[in-house]
Design a protein around this motif. Structure first.
Motif, mmCIF file in Angstrom:
data_model
loop_
_atom_site.group_PDB
_atom_site.id
_atom_site.type_symbol
_atom_site.label_atom_id
_atom_site.label_comp_id
_atom_site.label_asym_id
_atom_site.label_seq_id
_atom_site.Cartn_x
_atom_site.Cartn_y
_atom_site.Cartn_z
ATOM 1 N N PHE A 94 0.859 -1.192 0.000
ATOM 2 C CA PHE A 94 0.000 0.000 0.000
ATOM 3 C C PHE A 94 0.890 1.236 0.000
ATOM 4 O O PHE A 94 2.074 1.180 0.349
ATOM 5 C CB PHE A 94 -0.926 0.012 1.221
ATOM 6 C CG PHE A 94 -0.195 0.017 2.547
ATOM 7 C CD1 PHE A 94 0.152 1.203 3.168
ATOM 8 C CD2 PHE A 94 0.157 -1.180 3.153
ATOM 9 C CE1 PHE A 94 0.838 1.201 4.378
ATOM 10 C CE2 PHE A 94 0.847 -1.202 4.362
ATOM 11 C CZ PHE A 94 1.181 -0.010 4.973
ATOM 12 N N ASP A 95 0.305 2.342 -0.403
ATOM 13 C CA ASP A 95 1.018 3.621 -0.390
ATOM 14 C C ASP A 95 0.036 4.688 0.071
ATOM 15 O O ASP A 95 -0.815 5.137 -0.692
ATOM 16 C CB ASP A 95 1.574 3.960 -1.772
ATOM 17 C CG ASP A 95 2.490 5.186 -1.745
ATOM 18 O OD1 ASP A 95 2.573 5.838 -0.684
ATOM 19 O OD2 ASP A 95 3.112 5.484 -2.776
ATOM 20 N N LEU A 96 0.148 5.072 1.332
ATOM 21 C CA LEU A 96 -0.730 6.085 1.919
ATOM 22 C C LEU A 96 0.036 7.357 2.250
ATOM 23 O O LEU A 96 -0.400 8.156 3.071
ATOM 24 C CB LEU A 96 -1.412 5.520 3.171
ATOM 25 C CG LEU A 96 -2.327 4.313 2.927
ATOM 26 C CD1 LEU A 96 -2.867 3.778 4.239
ATOM 27 C CD2 LEU A 96 -3.464 4.672 1.990
ATOM 28 N N GLY A 97 1.180 7.515 1.577
ATOM 29 C CA GLY A 97 1.978 8.720 1.775
ATOM 30 C C GLY A 97 3.279 8.411 2.481
ATOM 31 O O GLY A 97 3.302 7.704 3.488
ATOM 32 N N ARG A 98 4.375 8.921 1.936
ATOM 33 C CA ARG A 98 5.695 8.674 2.531
ATOM 34 C C ARG A 98 5.844 9.482 3.813
ATOM 35 O O ARG A 98 5.651 10.698 3.831
ATOM 36 C CB ARG A 98 6.782 9.064 1.537
ATOM 37 C CG ARG A 98 8.192 8.718 1.997
ATOM 38 C CD ARG A 98 9.213 8.989 0.903
ATOM 39 N NE ARG A 98 9.013 8.118 -0.241
ATOM 40 C CZ ARG A 98 9.508 6.885 -0.335
ATOM 41 N NH1 ARG A 98 10.230 6.397 0.648
ATOM 42 N NH2 ARG A 98 9.280 6.163 -1.416
ATOM 43 N N GLY A 99 6.160 8.796 4.901
ATOM 44 C CA GLY A 99 6.354 9.467 6.184
ATOM 45 C C GLY A 99 5.100 10.083 6.751
ATOM 46 O O GLY A 99 5.170 11.000 7.579
ATOM 47 N N ALA A 100 3.932 9.560 6.365
ATOM 48 C CA ALA A 100 2.662 10.179 6.756
ATOM 49 C C ALA A 100 2.240 9.831 8.175
ATOM 50 O O ALA A 100 1.320 10.459 8.713
ATOM 51 C CB ALA A 100 1.560 9.762 5.775
ATOM 52 N N PHE A 101 2.897 8.841 8.806
ATOM 53 C CA PHE A 101 2.433 8.361 10.108
ATOM 54 C C PHE A 101 3.592 8.262 11.097
ATOM 55 O O PHE A 101 4.731 8.020 10.718
ATOM 56 C CB PHE A 101 1.759 6.996 9.966
ATOM 57 C CG PHE A 101 0.561 7.017 9.053
ATOM 58 C CD1 PHE A 101 -0.665 7.476 9.508
ATOM 59 C CD2 PHE A 101 0.690 6.617 7.727
ATOM 60 C CE1 PHE A 101 -1.754 7.519 8.658
ATOM 61 C CE2 PHE A 101 -0.400 6.654 6.879
ATOM 62 C CZ PHE A 101 -1.624 7.113 7.340
ATOM 63 N N ASP A 102 3.234 8.429 12.358
ATOM 64 C CA ASP A 102 4.187 8.252 13.447
ATOM 65 C C ASP A 102 4.156 6.834 13.995
ATOM 66 O O ASP A 102 5.067 6.429 14.729
ATOM 67 C CB ASP A 102 3.879 9.238 14.582
ATOM 68 C CG ASP A 102 3.920 10.675 14.102
ATOM 69 O OD1 ASP A 102 4.966 11.093 13.563
ATOM 70 O OD2 ASP A 102 2.895 11.380 14.244
ATOM 71 N N ALA A 103 3.110 6.086 13.679
ATOM 72 C CA ALA A 103 3.015 4.691 14.125
ATOM 73 C C ALA A 103 2.108 3.935 13.173
ATOM 74 O O ALA A 103 1.116 4.487 12.660
ATOM 75 C CB ALA A 103 2.471 4.600 15.546
#
Length: 265
Positions: A94-103
């Protein structure tokens, strides 16, 4: 009952009745892990199912995205567990955005639906891409090592009975080990007292062993912070606030906290 592609994922209310979590143990355990390691607020609940855990993390002040492949589960989550954003995604890649989450959170053996090495590589690559540097991967799953020489959970049907909207359901589950594919195979036969025909459903989990999991995580740019067999939301006795993590990896469940390293992969 009808014969859908998957009885539980096509009927989220049935899933929640079969696997109740009134105390939100899974969500509370996850939030405890996130707080213990100082995770930022942006959380991806990968394989979010009905949205119960995502909604709990949202109520704890997190900015949560719940991702699942089941359209029925996502619709149920939006209607019954609002707050998080819910999106359709395949955990195999999946690709939900590079670096989009902290966990990234992956509970209830969701990671083990990656049956092949390519699927595991796709999932862990996607998780690393989704995490900001230093972000956490928190997962809870069955422990492949438990089945080395143990047969107490295998080959013997186990029946659970529960009611939903006046109908009594019986779920009879049998687990077997497929050693060649390294899978824990499950046959669950459903019967109900509404006169419908029985439904047999088949699924499987990858059997991952603790040292194998450490190697996979290191290869994908993760540092393991915790890997233990409990306490956790599905252990006996279950996790409670203030209980420290264990150190063994011998029992039926594995609990993982890993950090995305800053090294280039």
């Amino acid at each position: 009952m009808t014969t859908p592609a998957n009885l539980l994922t096509d009927h989220p209310e049935l899933y929640e009745a079969r696997f109740p979590d009134p105390e939100r143990l899974a969500g509370r355990w996850t939030e405890d892990c996130l707080r213990r390691y100082g995770a930022g607020p942006r959380v991806l609940d990968l394989g979010c199912g009905t949205g119960r855990d995502a909604a709990h993390l949202h109520s704890a002040g997190r900015r949560v995205t719940g991702a699942d492949l089941s359209a029925a589960m996502l619709a149920h989550a939006r209607a019954h567990h609002p707050g998080p954003a819910y999106v359709r995604a395949d955990l195999h890649g999946f690709d939900l955005g590079r670096g989009a989450f902290d966990a990234v959170v992956c509970l209830d053996s969701a990671l083990l639906y990656c049956h092949t090495n390519d699927q595991l590589d796709g999932c862990l690559t996607s998780c690393r891409r989704a995490l900001a540097p230093g972000g956490l991967l928190v997962a809870e799953m069955r422990n492949g090592a438990y089945f080395l020489g143990r047969t107490d959970l295998l080959d013997t049907p186990k029946t659970d009975t529960f009611r939903l909207r006046g109908t009594e359901y019986r779920a009879t589950t049998t687990l077997t080990v497929d050693r060649t594919a390294q899978l824990l195979r499950r046959v669950r036969t459903w019967t109900a007292d509404d006169g419908s025909a029985p439904v047999a459903q088949r699924s499987a989990w990858r059997l991952l062993f603790p040292q194998e999991l450490r190697h996979l995580l290191a290869a994908h740019g993760f540092e393991v912070l915790e890997l233990h067999d409990g306490p956790g939301p599905r252990t006996e006795p279950p996790w409670r606030e203030g209980r420290p993590p264990g150190t063994a990896t011998d029992a039926d469940r594995l609990h993982l906290v890993a950090r995305r390293t800053t090294a280039t992969h």
